[in-house]
Design a protein around this motif. Structure first.
Motif, mmCIF file in Angstrom:
data_model
loop_
_atom_site.group_PDB
_atom_site.id
_atom_site.type_symbol
_atom_site.label_atom_id
_atom_site.label_comp_id
_atom_site.label_asym_id
_atom_site.label_seq_id
_atom_site.Cartn_x
_atom_site.Cartn_y
_atom_site.Cartn_z
ATOM 1 N N UNK A 78 5.038 32.255 31.406
ATOM 2 C CA UNK A 78 5.140 31.351 32.548
ATOM 3 C C UNK A 78 6.255 31.778 33.506
ATOM 4 N N UNK A 79 7.317 32.343 32.971
ATOM 5 C CA UNK A 79 8.460 32.725 33.808
ATOM 6 C C UNK A 79 8.109 33.859 34.767
ATOM 7 N N UNK A 80 7.137 34.700 34.405
ATOM 8 C CA UNK A 80 6.806 35.860 35.240
ATOM 9 C C UNK A 80 6.083 35.469 36.524
ATOM 10 N N UNK A 81 5.480 34.269 36.572
ATOM 11 C CA UNK A 81 4.706 33.859 37.743
ATOM 12 C C UNK A 81 5.588 33.781 38.986
ATOM 13 N N UNK A 102 7.190 37.069 49.664
ATOM 14 C CA UNK A 102 8.404 36.364 50.099
ATOM 15 C C UNK A 102 8.100 35.143 50.953
ATOM 16 N N UNK A 103 8.811 34.068 50.652
ATOM 17 C CA UNK A 103 8.680 32.846 51.434
ATOM 18 C C UNK A 103 7.694 31.846 50.888
ATOM 19 N N UNK A 104 6.853 32.264 49.948
ATOM 20 C CA UNK A 104 5.854 31.331 49.413
ATOM 21 C C UNK A 104 6.510 30.308 48.499
ATOM 22 N N UNK A 121 5.281 26.480 48.603
ATOM 23 C CA UNK A 121 4.745 25.873 47.385
ATOM 24 C C UNK A 121 5.904 25.708 46.399
ATOM 25 N N UNK A 122 6.074 24.539 45.857
ATOM 26 C CA UNK A 122 7.160 24.311 44.908
ATOM 27 C C UNK A 122 6.879 25.051 43.606
ATOM 28 N N UNK A 123 7.903 25.452 42.869
ATOM 29 C CA UNK A 123 7.694 26.148 41.594
ATOM 30 C C UNK A 123 6.819 25.355 40.629
ATOM 31 N N UNK A 142 3.092 26.664 39.191
ATOM 32 C CA UNK A 142 2.731 26.774 37.776
ATOM 33 C C UNK A 142 1.548 25.874 37.433
ATOM 34 N N UNK A 143 1.553 24.672 37.968
ATOM 35 C CA UNK A 143 0.474 23.728 37.673
ATOM 36 C C UNK A 143 -0.871 24.243 38.179
ATOM 37 N N UNK A 144 -0.880 24.742 39.408
ATOM 38 C CA UNK A 144 -2.134 25.219 39.983
ATOM 39 C C UNK A 144 -2.625 26.489 39.291
ATOM 40 N N UNK A 145 -1.700 27.364 38.928
ATOM 41 C CA UNK A 145 -2.108 28.588 38.230
ATOM 42 C C UNK A 145 -2.698 28.260 36.865
#
Length: 515
Positions: free
Chosen positions: A284-287, A296-298, A303-305, A309-312
């Motif tokens: 999960x940390x690698x995402x 950059x900038x996303x 998009x919040x961290x 993670x939730x969407x992925x």
């Protein structure tokens, strides 16, 4: 004419509309529920990549004899005038660079697939000679006797013989009821895994090629500006970044894109090799690390961290398929496949839906021109459409490089500049960029490729000629000086083809300029 359409997506709905406007009896069968219902789940369990509507698709709807259709569709779209390339400078600052699609100001439109489908189905439902059937699965087709069989459900539940929904307390039958229908023409608009194509292949020798590339995709959403922690510099009108661009975060072997939606969100797609997805799924940390390094900038700006993670985790990780087949018809059995059923393609040119809608226009132009001989009409249709479908399939595959690497290539940008300059300042030259030919015209795809190849040859010769001109001019000058100084006549230059004569003549002309 009784026309049966399998598939009620945009291509199937438009095909049904074309048939209905000709006074035919039309029946449309769809595996899913009513696509206008928000609770209907797409077959791939995601909203799908937002669609780009361009001239071909608009023209196909324009020719449907439905005066209000185009205005109704366009009112629910957002103009995209170009690409917005997101990157990072040497100091680590996020940068944005706009690359317009067209020197003449033309643009494509972002369209929500569900909204487009709704408008088309609403148009169909108002016609007395059209019947819509949902929850119907095609199970068989006999093209020789022109019969088809379908399993019938209602809201996903089995039906009784009289069509009523089965009592929930009763034991449901082993399988849904099967119905039999007749047709004179059956149109398979049922997607890449088409049942119509599957059954058609039992009756004819169809060349068929299915390819998966080593890239998967996953969908994400950028919320409106008020919900983003740090909107981009181009944010406007409540959108977290420019609403009038297709946004690209390019990388060497992966890409992140964002397309605006009318609700001020952006539907985004991550494209990356299967190995990258495997790495992300295992850690999960690698995402967030991969996003920070490549896009950059996303995160966390758009998009919040936690949302990332939730969407992925929630959204499926899906493959990308490319399909070519030939022919697209079974004649005299009255069968035709259109859209993804005939030519599923990679999404990198934004032409999948547009090509499918154009299939409908081209098919009915042949049927109209050969009304007395439908078999001849179908034969001429597939003869024209197969090479065009194969061409756009190839162009879509090649455009992946342009989107994730070419947009940063000086050579690509230089060629685009030259072609746009010639198109703008010397229109009689016939020069246009490949993108302009594909997205802003109705020129056949196969003719687009031929024209672009000719342009490439001319530009290559021009570049080579420009590079060699100083050396050729210098050689000619020295030959002229030698002849003038020695008075011995024209120097003999080996190589044949009158090279010495030509160089000497060129030297004389250059000499006259300076004397």
């Amino acid at each position: 004419m009784k026309c049966v359409v399998i598939g009620a997506g945009p291509v199937g709905a438009l095909a049904a509309l074309y048939a209905a406007r000709r006074g035919w009896d039309v029946e449309v069968y769809e595996l899913r529920g009513d696509l206008r219902d928000a609770s209907t789940v797409p077959l791939n369990f995601t909203k799908s990549i937002n669609l780009a509507l361009s001239e071909r698709g608009i023209n196909a709807m324009r020719k449907s004899d439905s005066p209000k259709l185009v205005d109704a569709v366009l009112s629910e779209t957002i103009p995209m005038h170009g690409r917005m390339i997101h990157s990072q400078d040497k100091k680590g600052n996020v940068t944005e660079e706009s690359q317009l699609y067209d020197v003449h100001g033309r643009f494509i439109r972002a369209v929500d697939r569900a909204n487009l489908n709704k408008v088309l189905l609403d148009e169909l439902e108002g016609l007395p000679n059209v019947k819509l059937f949902f929850h119907h699965k095609l199970t068989g087709v006999d093209f020789k006797v022109k019969k088809a069989w379908l399993e019938r459900k209602t809201n996903g539940s089995p039906q009784t013989a009289d069509g009523a929904q089965a009592n929930q307390n009763q034991q449901p039958p082993a399988r849904p009821q099967e119905i039999e229908i007749n047709f004179e023409l059956i149109l398979g608009c049922d997607g890449a895994h088409s049942s119509v194509r599957y059954h058609m292949m039992k009756y004819l020798r169809m060349d068929y090629a299915q390819t998966y590339i080593d890239t998967l995709w996953c969908e994400f959403t950028i919320p409106p500006a008020k919900d983003a922690s740090q909107p981009s510099p181009s944010a406007a009108e409540g959108f977290a970044t420019s609403p009038n661009h297709l946004h690209i975060w390019p990388s060497d072997d992966k890409m992140f894109i964002a397309i605006p939606s009318t609700d001020k969100t952006f539907t985004c797609t991550l494209f990356a090799p299967a190995a990258t997805f495997a790495e992300l799924e295992s850690s999960e940390d690698s995402l967030q690390t991969i996003f920070n390094e490549n896009f950059p900038g996303v995160v966390p700006g758009l998009i919040s961290p936690s949302a990332l993670h939730s969407q992925f985790t929630t959204n499926p990780h899906l493959p990308l398929i490319s399909i070519k087949c030939s022919p697209h018809i079974y004649s005299p059995g009255g069968g035709v496949i259109l859209g993804d059923a005939a030519h599923a393609m990679l999404p990198f040119y934004g032409q999948g839906m547009n090509a499918g809608l154009e299939d409908v226009r081209v098919l009915f132009s042949h049927l109209d021109a050969n009304a007395a001989d439908p078999q001849a009409a179908l034969e001429s249709y597939t003869a024209e459409r197969v090479p065009d479908a194969h061409t756009i399939n190839d162009l879509a595959s090649a455009n992946y490089w342009e989107m994730h690497s070419g947009v940063r290539s000086p050579l690509y940008l230089a060629r685009k500049t030259v072609e746009e300059f010639l198109s703008d300042k010397l229109p009689s030259s016939g020069f246009r960029t490949q993108y302009a030919r594909v997205s802003f015209s109705n020129q056949r795809y196969s003719e687009v490729r031929e024209a672009v190849q000719k342009q490439s040859t001319i530009l290559l010769r021009g570049i080579v000629g420009t590079a060699l001109l100083p050396f050729v001019s210098s050689a000619a000058w020295w030959i002229w000086r030698w002849n003038r100084a020695t008075g011995t006549g024209r120097v003999a230059v080996k190589g044949g083809f009158g090279l010495g004569t030509w160089l000497t003549g060129l030297g004389e002309r250059i000499g006259r300029i300076f004397t």
